[in-house]
Design an enzyme around this catalytic site. Structure first.
Site, PDB file in Angstrom:
ATOM      1  N   ASN A  34      -0.502   3.622   4.670  1.00  0.00           N
ATOM      2  CA  ASN A  34      -1.456   2.755   3.980  1.00  0.00           C
ATOM      3  C   ASN A  34      -0.957   1.323   3.883  1.00  0.00           C
ATOM      4  OD1 ASN A  34      -3.684   1.944   2.276  1.00  0.00           O
ATOM      5  ND2 ASN A  34      -2.342   2.218   0.502  1.00  0.00           N
ATOM      6  N   HIS A  88      -7.847   2.396   0.440  1.00  0.00           N
ATOM      7  CA  HIS A  88      -9.187   1.848   0.664  1.00  0.00           C
ATOM      8  C   HIS A  88      -9.753   2.301   2.004  1.00  0.00           C
ATOM      9  CE1 HIS A  88      -8.007  -0.924  -2.538  1.00  0.00           C
ATOM     10  NE2 HIS A  88      -9.245  -1.375  -2.595  1.00  0.00           N
TER      11      HIS A  88
END
Length: 306
Positions: A183, A151
């Site tokens: 991440n 994201h």
């Protein structure tokens, strides 16, 4: 297809035409499993020279109000390429690389407060059908690639309303990120820190995007090299940036800027080790962000008075 060679924190980088100077001057011996010194010349000597412009026409889903876009983009647009707005964030899409140029978010304590009725498990990664098929990424591009769908506008920033959380799962808001060690760890740590800022400041404006940084090779020449994945050749950024402007109750502003390499990072590394002069990100990304920030209102950058 250009093959990716690992960009270590320790890449020796030269950005042609930049002022001399080091992006990261502190030692980062334990920052990553493999360690060198990342250098990205450029000195932050002025707040943004961009001239304020009117809000452009924006591709918006039904129900997204211009007033919300104006709230999010209060301090100016960093660029105007393929701008799209969702219910709770604004995005500029890079059709060539199949990832966003940048995303912008406006966060407050109320907006990031968790709503127990919001269930992330109900959110599915999905292609952004508003983008032409020639230029969009698909879930199949990420399958077996070894990268997470990372994201840019964090799902955790939009848990007050189910639809807002779901909107962050469009693949136009994703970029290939190393999973374990980045991440799911260091990058997630930075996202949580930004949310925590809403407890201290009345408004937090968050600007996030990918970088494709040059590296000097053994032949003495400098190249930009990065991997691409899937049938749609989705670009794998070498680094990611995040810049936040925090608005105090007295109207004064504080800015923080970070660059992280897209690789495994020691989870014990302090986030301050990734702080950089904001201007270096502008130069590397080709963007002028927060162009409407009033210099007189800006009182600190990365914790240092200006």
């Amino acid at each position: 297809m250009i093959l990716f060679r690992k960009f270590l924190i320790g890449s020796s980088l030269t950005l042609t035409g930049f002022f001399a100077g080091s992006l990261l001057e502190r030692r980062r011996k334990d920052a990553c499993k493999e360690t060198h010194s990342l250098q990205l010349p450029g000195l932050f000597d002025a707040v943004y020279a961009a001239t304020p412009v009117s809000v452009p026409d924006i591709a918006s889903p039904k129900g997204v109000t211009s007033s919300r876009v104006s709230q999010i983009m209060k301090y100016g647009f960093p660029g105007f390429d393929q701008i799209r707005s969702f219910d709770d964030y604004v995005l500029s899409y890079d059709r060539r690389n199949r990832v966003a140029h940048w995303v912008f978010e406006h966060l407050t304590a109320d907006l990031v407060k968790h709503n127990p009725d919001v269930d992330r498990a109900k959110c599915d990664f999905k292609p952004d059908d508003t983008i032409h098929p020639f230029f969009r990424s698909e879930n199949s591009d990420y399958k077996h690639s070894g990268f997470d769908r990372g994201h840019l506008a964090a799902a955790g920033n939009h848990k007050s309303i189910q639809k807002h959380c779901e909107d962050t799962f469009f693949l136009s808001n994703m970029a290939p990120q190393v999973g374990s060690g980045f991440n799911r760890d260091a990058w997630n740590k930075l996202e949580k820190y930004v949310r925590k800022l809403t407890k201290k400041y009345i408004n937090v404006y968050c600007f996030t995007g990918p970088l494709y940084l040059p590296r000097k090779e053994n032949d003495g020449k400098t190249y930009v090299k990065y991997q691409v994945i899937g049938n749609n050749s989705v670009a794998v950024p070498t680094h990611f940036f995040k810049v936040v402007v925090c608005e105090r109750s007295d109207g004064k502003l504080e800015m923080e800027a970070y660059v992280m390499p897209n690789q495994v990072i020691n989870n014990e590394t302090s986030l301050t080790m990734f702080q950089v002069p904001p201007e270096t990100i502008e130069r590397a990304a080709g963007l002028l962000f927060f162009s409407q920030v009033n210099r007189k209102a800006l009182v600190s950058i990365n914790g240092k008075s200006v």
